[in-house]
Design an enzyme around this catalytic site. Structure first.
Site, short mmCIF file in Angstrom:
data_model
loop_
_atom_site.label_atom_id
_atom_site.label_comp_id
_atom_site.label_asym_id
_atom_site.label_seq_id
_atom_site.Cartn_x
_atom_site.Cartn_y
_atom_site.Cartn_z
CG ASP A 202 -8.50 -15.42 -11.33
OD1 ASP A 202 -9.69 -15.51 -11.01
OD2 ASP A 202 -8.04 -14.46 -11.98
CD GLU A 286 -13.04 -17.22 -9.52
OE1 GLU A 286 -13.74 -16.40 -8.88
OE2 GLU A 286 -12.35 -16.91 -10.49
CG ASP A 367 -5.35 -11.10 -13.24
OD1 ASP A 367 -6.56 -10.88 -13.04
OD2 ASP A 367 -4.73 -10.65 -14.22
#
Length: 414
Positions: A202, A286, A367
Site C-alpha cells: 500500500d 494498487e 495502512d
C-alpha cells in the site's frame, strides 16, 4: 520463458573543453536534422501531399544538404548521429499516429514539435555503424569527437549495441549503453524465494510503502528536505538580469540542486524495488491515479513520492527476474474493507489511522489493513476480495530500455 530484454547502463562522462565543443556541434546538427524532418512533414500535410519516406528524407536533408553552403557544417559530425536523429523524428510521428488511433497506451500524444537550442536536455545516439569503441585505457572513443573520459562504477556484462550521449539540465554528461540481457543469467543472480513469499504493498505519503507483513517504510521526502535550499537558489535566479552570465550560473546552480533531489529519489526507488523483488515471488500493488492526485492540495507530496517511477521499476524488474507483479484496480475499497471478515465499513477521512470493524470488532491499522487487502485482491493470500475479481490482472512490463538516466556516479541497474 522470460522474453529478451534490453537494459541501459549509464556512466558519467568527463569531456574536455574541446570535446564539449564537439559534442555541442553534434547536438546542434542532430537538432537541425530533426527539425528539418518535422518541417518536411508539416509542409507535406499543408499541401495535402504524401508524407516523405525516411529514405527520401535522408537523401534530401543529409546527403544533399551537406553539399550546400547553408548546411555544409553537417559534415563536421558523424553521419550516424544525423541518421539516428531522423529515425527519432520518424518514431515520434509513428507514436503520434498510433496515439490518435488509440493503438498506444498511456496519455494522448501531441504532434511532434520543433526542438530548441535552449532545451535543457540534449542527446545523440551512436550505433555500431558509427564505429565507436571502448579503448584499452577505459575511454569512450566517439567518431569526430575524441576519447572521452568515463567514470566506470561497474563492468559491462556484455558488448553494448549502442551508446547514447546525454547532456542534462545540470550540464552533466552521461554515456548510456544499451545491453541485451540473458534471462537465465539474470534470474540466477537472486535466490528464488519460496512459494509463500508473497506480499501486498500500500503506497502512501506519511509512509512511502506499507507491506502486508506489517512493515512500514518511511517516506524520505527528498523534495521537502531540500525545499529551503531550492527556494534560496530560485530567489537568487530571479534577481539576476536576463541574458547575463550571473543568471546562467544561478540557473546552473538551481538545476544541480534539483538534479540532486531526483538522483536521491531514484536511488531510493531502485534499492527498495530490488529488495522487494529479491525477497518475494509475487507482489500486489494498487494502480494509483497519480495524475488525479497531483491536481489536489497534496500535489507536491505526491510528486515527491514518485509512485509511478517506483511501480515502473517493480514492473521491469519482476519481468527480468521471473517474478509476478499484479496490479489491482484503483476502485477496490482496500481501506474500507476489514481483511478479517470482509465487511465494507465505508469511506473514512484521512486523519483516521485506526478503526474498529463493527462486524468482528477487530482493531485495524488503516495502512496495514489496506496492504493486506491489496494482497488478497491480487489473489496472493486467502480468498479474493469481493468486487476485486474483475479489476485484478497480471501486468506484463513493456520496457525496451531500462536503467538509470542522469545518475552522477553509479549505473544503478540492479
Amino acid at each position: 520463458m522470460v522474453p529478451f530484454m534490453q537494459l541501459r547502463y549509464s556512466f558519467r562522462l568527463y569531456p574536455t573543453r574541446g570535446e564539449q565543443a564537439a559534442l555541442g556541434r553534434a547536438f546542434g546538427c542532430a537538432r537541425v536534422v530533426y527539425n528539418d524532418a518535422v518541417r518536411a512533414r508539416r509542409t507535406a500535410y499543408e499541401h495535402k501531399l504524401p508524407f516523405p519516406k525516411i529514405g527520401a528524407l535522408s537523401r534530401i536533408l543529409i546527403t544533399e544538404a551537406k553539399k550546400t553552403p547553408e548546411r555544409a557544417w553537417l559534415g563536421e559530425v558523424s553521419a550516424v548521429v544525423l541518421q539516428q536523429s531522423l529515425r527519432d523524428a520518424e518514431s515520434a510521428y509513428s507514436n503520434f499516429f498510433a496515439s490518435l488511433k488509440g493503438e498506444r497506451k498511456g496519455p494522448r500524444l501531441g504532434e511532434p514539435s520543433f526542438k530548441s537550442r535552449k532545451d535543457t536536455r540534449q542527446a545523440i545516439r551512436f550505433t555500431a555503424n558509427a564505429r565507436w569503441k571502448l579503448t584499452d585505457a577505459g575511454h569512450l572513443l566517439l567518431p569526430k569527437i575524441g576519447e572521452v573520459k568515463v567514470r566506470w562504477s561497474r563492468t559491462l556484462p556484455a558488448v553494448p549495441s549502442s551508446v547514447t550521449v546525454i547532456k542534462d539540465s545540470a550540464e552533466r554528461y552521461f554515456a548510456s549503453f544499451v545491453i541485451g540481457t540473458d534471462p537465465e543469467t539474470d534470474q540466477a543472480r537472486f535466490e528464488t524465494p519460496g512459494p509463500d513469499a508473497k506480499i501486498g504493498i500500500d503506497l502512501g505519503l506519511t509512509h512511502f510503502a506499507i507491506l502486508s507483513n506489517g512493515m512500514k517504510i518511511d517516506s524520505p521526502r527528498f523534495l521537502r528536505r531540500a525545499e529551503k535550499k531550492l527556494k534560496k537558489a530560485q530567489r537568487e535566479l530571479d534577481r539576476k538580469q536576463k541574458g547575463s552570465r550571473n543568471r546562467a550560473e544561478a540557473r546552473l546552480k538551481l538545476a544541480r540542486a534539483h538534479a540532486a533531489v531526483a538522483d536521491a529519489r531514484r536511488e531510493f526507488h531502485h534499492q527498495l524495488s530490488t529488495k522487494l523483488i529479491r525477497e518475494n515471488q509475487a507482489i500486489g500493488v494498487e494502480d494509483l491515479a497519480v495524475r488525479a492526485l497531483a491536481r489536489t492540495r497534496m500535489a507536491k507530496s505526491v510528486h515527491d513520492a514518485g509512485w509511478s517511477q517506483f511501480v515502473t521499476m517493480l514492473e521491469y524488474k519482476a519481468q527480468r527476474y521471473g517474478r509476478t507483479l499484479i496490479k489491482i484496480g484503483r476502485f477496490v475499497p482496500t481501506s474500507q474493507t476489514c481483511h478479517v471478515c470482509d465487511r465494507i465499513d465505508g469511506p473514512k477521512p484521512l486523519h483516521i489511522r485506526t478503526w474498529t470493524c463493527p462486524g468482528c470488532r477487530t482493531v485495524h491499522d488503516r495502512d496495514i489493513n489496506s496492504a493486506i487487502n491489496v494482497k488478497k485482491a491480487a489473489g496472493l493470500g486467502g480468498h479474493s476480495l469481493r468486487s476485486a475479481d474483475k479489476t485484478t490482472a497480471p501486468v506484463v512490463a513493456q520496457r525496451s530500455e531500462t536503467g538509470s538516466h542522469g545518475l552522477p556516479d553509479v549505473a544503478r541497474v540492479a
